[in-house]
Design a protein around this motif. Sequence first.
Motif, PDB file in Angstrom:
ATOM      1  N   ASP A  21      30.183  34.037  34.297  1.00 34.99           N
ATOM      2  CA  ASP A  21      29.111  33.226  34.445  1.00 34.99           C
ATOM      3  C   ASP A  21      28.502  33.386  35.953  1.00 34.99           C
ATOM      4  O   ASP A  21      27.367  32.951  36.271  1.00 34.99           O
ATOM      5  N   LYS A  22      29.451  33.796  36.887  1.00 33.06           N
ATOM      6  CA  LYS A  22      28.790  33.699  38.206  1.00 33.06           C
ATOM      7  C   LYS A  22      28.980  35.336  38.684  1.00 33.06           C
ATOM      8  O   LYS A  22      29.561  36.223  38.860  1.00 33.06           O
ATOM      9  N   VAL A  23      27.424  35.808  38.534  1.00 34.80           N
ATOM     10  CA  VAL A  23      27.168  37.317  38.433  1.00 34.80           C
ATOM     11  C   VAL A  23      26.927  37.538  40.004  1.00 34.80           C
ATOM     12  O   VAL A  23      25.837  37.490  40.563  1.00 34.80           O
ATOM     13  N   THR A  24      28.010  38.157  40.767  1.00 33.35           N
ATOM     14  CA  THR A  24      28.146  38.363  42.140  1.00 33.35           C
ATOM     15  C   THR A  24      28.576  39.797  42.374  1.00 33.35           C
ATOM     16  O   THR A  24      27.997  40.513  43.251  1.00 33.35           O
ATOM     17  N   THR A  25      29.170  40.311  41.422  1.00 29.94           N
ATOM     18  CA  THR A  25      29.519  41.777  41.295  1.00 29.94           C
ATOM     19  C   THR A  25      29.780  42.199  39.997  1.00 29.94           C
ATOM     20  O   THR A  25      29.788  41.360  38.873  1.00 29.94           O
ATOM     21  N   ALA A  26      30.039  43.433  39.663  1.00 27.74           N
ATOM     22  CA  ALA A  26      30.301  43.983  38.472  1.00 27.74           C
ATOM     23  C   ALA A  26      31.558  43.837  37.849  1.00 27.74           C
ATOM     24  O   ALA A  26      31.690  43.702  36.803  1.00 27.74           O
ATOM     25  N   ALA A  27      32.631  43.552  38.637  1.00 28.03           N
ATOM     26  CA  ALA A  27      34.068  43.637  38.493  1.00 28.03           C
ATOM     27  C   ALA A  27      34.265  42.727  37.292  1.00 28.03           C
ATOM     28  O   ALA A  27      34.814  42.955  36.505  1.00 28.03           O
ATOM     29  N   PRO A  28      33.832  41.422  37.568  1.00 29.21           N
ATOM     30  CA  PRO A  28      34.238  40.249  36.525  1.00 29.21           C
ATOM     31  C   PRO A  28      33.564  40.632  35.165  1.00 29.21           C
ATOM     32  O   PRO A  28      34.414  40.295  34.124  1.00 29.21           O
ATOM     33  N   GLN A  29      32.501  41.074  35.204  1.00 33.31           N
ATOM     34  CA  GLN A  29      31.973  41.361  34.039  1.00 33.31           C
ATOM     35  C   GLN A  29      32.573  42.522  33.174  1.00 33.31           C
ATOM     36  O   GLN A  29      32.847  42.737  32.075  1.00 33.31           O
ATOM     37  N   GLY A  30      32.846  43.644  34.024  1.00 29.47           N
ATOM     38  CA  GLY A  30      33.612  44.808  33.499  1.00 29.47           C
ATOM     39  C   GLY A  30      35.125  44.341  32.828  1.00 29.47           C
ATOM     40  O   GLY A  30      35.303  44.966  31.789  1.00 29.47           O
ATOM     41  N   LYS A  31      35.618  43.566  33.703  1.00 30.50           N
ATOM     42  CA  LYS A  31      37.113  43.355  33.357  1.00 30.50           C
ATOM     43  C   LYS A  31      37.047  42.588  31.826  1.00 30.50           C
ATOM     44  O   LYS A  31      37.933  42.617  31.167  1.00 30.50           O
ATOM     45  N   ARG A  32      36.221  41.546  31.901  1.00 30.64           N
ATOM     46  CA  ARG A  32      35.871  40.671  30.726  1.00 30.64           C
ATOM     47  C   ARG A  32      35.460  41.654  29.524  1.00 30.64           C
ATOM     48  O   ARG A  32      36.254  41.422  28.625  1.00 30.64           O
ATOM     49  N   ALA A  33      34.581  42.431  29.600  1.00 32.02           N
ATOM     50  CA  ALA A  33      34.266  43.279  28.503  1.00 32.02           C
ATOM     51  C   ALA A  33      35.351  44.187  28.092  1.00 32.02           C
ATOM     52  O   ALA A  33      35.689  44.407  26.864  1.00 32.02           O
ATOM     53  N   TYR A  34      36.032  44.665  28.902  1.00 32.31           N
ATOM     54  CA  TYR A  34      37.203  45.614  28.610  1.00 32.31           C
ATOM     55  C   TYR A  34      38.343  44.881  28.028  1.00 32.31           C
ATOM     56  O   TYR A  34      38.884  45.064  27.171  1.00 32.31           O
ATOM     57  N   ASP A  35      38.433  43.597  28.484  1.00 29.49           N
ATOM     58  CA  ASP A  35      39.546  42.844  27.794  1.00 29.49           C
ATOM     59  C   ASP A  35      39.174  42.281  26.564  1.00 29.49           C
ATOM     60  O   ASP A  35      39.998  42.517  25.589  1.00 29.49           O
ATOM     61  N   LEU A  36      37.772  41.922  26.011  1.00 26.26           N
ATOM     62  CA  LEU A  36      37.424  41.831  24.782  1.00 26.26           C
ATOM     63  C   LEU A  36      37.541  43.181  23.791  1.00 26.26           C
ATOM     64  O   LEU A  36      37.706  42.756  22.612  1.00 26.26           O
ATOM     65  N   ILE A  37      36.988  44.092  24.309  1.00 24.64           N
ATOM     66  CA  ILE A  37      37.233  45.348  23.661  1.00 24.64           C
ATOM     67  C   ILE A  37      38.732  45.849  23.244  1.00 24.64           C
ATOM     68  O   ILE A  37      38.929  46.010  22.014  1.00 24.64           O
ATOM     69  N   VAL A  38      39.544  45.463  24.060  1.00 18.15           N
ATOM     70  CA  VAL A  38      40.945  45.686  23.713  1.00 18.15           C
ATOM     71  C   VAL A  38      41.363  44.890  22.755  1.00 18.15           C
ATOM     72  O   VAL A  38      42.094  45.296  21.888  1.00 18.15           O
TER      73      VAL A  38
END
Length: 461
Positions: free
Chosen positions: A357-374
């Motif tokens: 929810d805190k869009v400062t860098t792409a890393a948190p979103q990318g890691k979360r998306a990867y986690d959900l896909i896995v």
Amino acid sequence: MANKRTFGLLAGSLASVLALSGCAATRGGQDISCPRFSEYVEELETIGFVADIQCEADGRNCAGGKGPDMLLLGQAEDSLSKAIRLSVSGDREVLGPPGRNHLLLSGGGQWGAYGAGMFAELHRRGKLDGLGVGHVTGVSTGGLQSLLLAVALDPKLDAARRDAAIQQLTDSYSPEDEKELVKRNGEELAVFTGSVAGTNPLRRHLFEVLCDKPDSCGLIQDLRNGTMETFIGFVEGRSGRFKFLSVRRVLKAETDDRAAASCIAAAAMASAAMPVFHQQMRVTGGSEDPTTLFDGGVRQSVFLAGIGERVERETNAAYSIRPKAAGAPATPQEEDYPEIYVVRNGPTIRTKDTKVDKVTTAAPQGKRAYDLIVNELEVGSIASLRLANPYGKIWLTTADGWDMKQASGEICKKEPKEAMFSPTFMKCLQRLGAGKVARDGGAWWPLRQIPRPPEASGGSE
């Protein structure tokens, strides 16, 4: 065999990137030599509904038709398909392995501690043989677990060797410090180092694990002397296809223990080489040198739904030619199928993550998306087994509940949160696995069957 610290180095999922010889660092890839590796690698042919989905991938027009059933096209039978066929033959002399059932071990890295604790408790209670397992498959950390469980589950082997294998399994998931398993480079350096984590500490100890003495390879000898069929899955980077290696096939071809150890290690290590997170794994020495392999979980978390599909096919084929008494069902019933045991080394649902929810860098979103896909891939892999095998008994156990109070009042907490291998968390997961065995009903529960059509459930006329 190897001491606690040494074998602990083998079983972490990042052991995939070890080199058995030469100098390895935290940058670039890791190489393991196995000149005949391509001869040992096999692939399940695509059949059934997956073949239908991919029907036009080879340029054919499949309108109104379906995909080719490769099992009917006369190709040589792979070792896994043969093992499944024999598992439903009903002839114990032909069957060979100690049981007809199948054990499928998923990936999960440090979450493999759950499966380690569960199997250790089953062993302590004398319940391993009751599983009737004759075939073990594994990907990622499950591929590494499979080598020990192939020994622990085999009633042909000496009790002391089986005890040692279980002890090593639990020791494997009891590191005293994460540094025993990985050297984290940091996510920000992955662009330069080639991976988030390096595994130089593991490289120095791997061969000692497989070949515990200068003149002998204890684990390899146990596998040679046993009867278990063991299959380790991975993804070939070049083709993107899921492939596997039969441990017994390697042992038959490689009479030298150290050569066999190198080839088996190449498969087990490759099975856990998650791209970007872990150093690239390459098999060298062959005609297609080098061959890059990826973590099997990239495609299937619990090996392949093709296992369920083949169990269904072979059971129906065997049942159709078996003499039947008057009034017997027209189709196989649950007890006619080999049972499939599935260990999900991890949870099946993800906890909340407010960082996205805190869009400062792409890393948190990318890691979360990867986690959900896995997570979805892992759940879908298990669901696909049931779709492919709608009526046989499929047993499941998972690490769900790790974040809830156990009977002891304990909640498993991963500290520090960024750790790939948290010693306290892994020990807690082992206790979680043991606790599920001790509870009423045990650690396994059956997946519901797909309802049969009314005409298929009645007796034959």
